[in-house]
Motif scaffolding. Structure first.
Motif, PDB file in Angstrom:
ATOM      1  N   GLU A  52       0.806  -1.222   0.000  1.00  0.00           N
ATOM      2  CA  GLU A  52       0.000   0.000   0.000  1.00  0.00           C
ATOM      3  C   GLU A  52       0.839   1.273   0.000  1.00  0.00           C
ATOM      4  O   GLU A  52       0.527   2.237  -0.695  1.00  0.00           O
ATOM      5  CB  GLU A  52      -0.921  -0.002   1.233  1.00  0.00           C
ATOM      6  CG  GLU A  52      -1.894   1.157   1.266  1.00  0.00           C
ATOM      7  CD  GLU A  52      -2.853   1.083   2.440  1.00  0.00           C
ATOM      8  OE1 GLU A  52      -3.393   2.137   2.819  1.00  0.00           O
ATOM      9  OE2 GLU A  52      -3.057  -0.020   2.981  1.00  0.00           O
ATOM     10  N   HIS A  53       1.931   1.275   0.778  1.00  0.00           N
ATOM     11  CA  HIS A  53       2.688   2.514   0.997  1.00  0.00           C
ATOM     12  C   HIS A  53       4.056   2.551   0.326  1.00  0.00           C
ATOM     13  O   HIS A  53       4.760   3.550   0.429  1.00  0.00           O
ATOM     14  CB  HIS A  53       2.876   2.752   2.501  1.00  0.00           C
ATOM     15  CG  HIS A  53       1.592   2.810   3.262  1.00  0.00           C
ATOM     16  ND1 HIS A  53       0.679   3.831   3.104  1.00  0.00           N
ATOM     17  CD2 HIS A  53       1.068   1.977   4.186  1.00  0.00           C
ATOM     18  CE1 HIS A  53      -0.357   3.619   3.907  1.00  0.00           C
ATOM     19  NE2 HIS A  53      -0.157   2.495   4.561  1.00  0.00           N
ATOM     20  N   TYR A  56       8.710   2.134   2.273  1.00  0.00           N
ATOM     21  CA  TYR A  56       9.040   3.059   3.365  1.00  0.00           C
ATOM     22  C   TYR A  56       9.751   2.360   4.520  1.00  0.00           C
ATOM     23  O   TYR A  56      10.372   3.021   5.355  1.00  0.00           O
ATOM     24  CB  TYR A  56       7.776   3.765   3.864  1.00  0.00           C
ATOM     25  CG  TYR A  56       6.882   2.877   4.700  1.00  0.00           C
ATOM     26  CD1 TYR A  56       6.887   2.964   6.095  1.00  0.00           C
ATOM     27  CD2 TYR A  56       6.051   1.928   4.104  1.00  0.00           C
ATOM     28  CE1 TYR A  56       6.079   2.132   6.859  1.00  0.00           C
ATOM     29  CE2 TYR A  56       5.250   1.096   4.857  1.00  0.00           C
ATOM     30  CZ  TYR A  56       5.266   1.199   6.237  1.00  0.00           C
ATOM     31  OH  TYR A  56       4.485   0.356   6.993  1.00  0.00           O
TER      32      TYR A  56
END
Length: 152
Positions: A52-53, A56
Motif C-alpha cells: 500500500e505505501h 518506506y
C-alpha cells in the motif's frame, strides 16, 4: 534497551534465502510467530503495508524494518532478526538492496520507541552493522548485540 535481551535465538534467522521482498518479510514474520509475538495474520499485514505505501520500511542502506500497525494479531511487543543470504531489492531508490530485515510488532504506538532507538545506534555504526550481517548463527547475532549494548 538491550537488543540481545529482546531477541531470543528463536527470533533470529541467518543467511535466509529470499527470492523477493515479500519472502524476506515473510521470514521475519515467521520468527515473530515462532516466539509468540504475533500470529500469521501480522505477517500478511506487514506485506500489505508495503504493497500500500511502498518501500518506506527500508530506513537505512541495506536495512528494512518490517512492521505494521498495532492490531489483534500482535500478542506482545517484540522483534525478529533475519539476515539474508543474498540482498533483496525492496524498491527503495536510496537504500536497496536489503541484507537485514528486522520484524517489529508492538501492542501500542509507543511500545517500540526504545527498540527503535537501540536499532538506530547500531545502524549508525558501519562496523557494528557489518559485524552483525556477518554473524553466522542466532547465537553469534546475540553475542554481538550484547557486546554493543551500552553499559547499564
Amino acid at each position: 534497551v538491550d537488543l540481545a535481551e529482546q531477541l531470543p535465538e528463536e527470533a533470529i534467522a541467518t543467511h535466509v534465502a529470499a527470492d523477493d521482498w515479500r519472502a524476506a518479510i515473510r521470514a521475519a514474520g515467521e520468527r515473530l510467530v515462532a516466539t509468540g509475538v504475533t500470529t500469521d495474520a501480522y505477517t500478511d499485514e506487514m506485506i500489505a503495508a508495503v504493497e500500500e505505501h511502498g518501500p518506506y520500511i527500508v530506513i537505512a542502506p541495506g536495512f528494512a524494518l518490517a512492521h505494521s500497525r498495532p492490531s489483534p494479531a500482535v500478542q506482545r511487543t517484540g522483534i525478529s532478526w533475519v539476515t539474508l543470504a543474498e540482498p533483496v531489492a525492496f524498491g527503495s531508490k536510496t537504500n536497496d538492496p536489503v541484507s537485514l530485515v528486522v520484524g517489529l510488532a508492538a501492542t501500542d504506538h509507543d511500545g517500540h520507541l526504545e527498540i527503535m532507538a537501540a536499532l538506530a545506534g547500531i545502524l549508525a555504526d558501519d562496523d557494528a552493522f557489518a559485524s552483525l550481517l556477518a554473524a553466522d548463527s542466532p547465537a553469534a547475532v546475540r553475542e554481538r548485540l550484547a557486546a554493543l549494548a551500552p553499559a547499564a
